[in-house]
Scaffold this motif. Sequence first.
Motif: not given
Length: 117
Positions: A28, A30-32
Motif C-alpha cells: 500500500r 499509496d497510504v502514509h
Amino acid sequence: MRDNTMVFNMAERILANAVAYSITAMERPDVHLGVGKTVDIGVHQLILDTPVYFAFCEVYNGGRYKHHAPLIERRRDGIVIRTAEVIRANGFDADEELWAMDGADCSPCDNKAPDSH
C-alpha cells in the motif's frame, strides 16, 4: 528477538505485527503509514535478517528494496492508530494493544529514500 529482552509471547506479537506492517507498507505505497517504537523493534529485526527481508521485498514490493528510515523526528498526530486500521483493512489482525502503546508517538514514513517506510 536478538537485541531485546522480553517474554516469548511479546516477541511473537511484536514480530507478527512487524511483518504485517512491512507487508502492508509494501503493498500500500499509496497510504502514509507510521510505526510506533514497540512494533518498530520487530521491523528492525526483520530488516536485519537480510535474506528474509530481501525475499519479502521480492514478493510484496515487486522485487524493489523497501528502505527504512529509523532516525527521523517522531510525530504525535495519531498516525500509528490509523496505520493499525490500514493493516486490518489489508487482511491482518493488528494487535490493538501493541499499536495503542505508541498511538500518539510514532516514526512516520518519510522522503529520505524514494521507497521508504
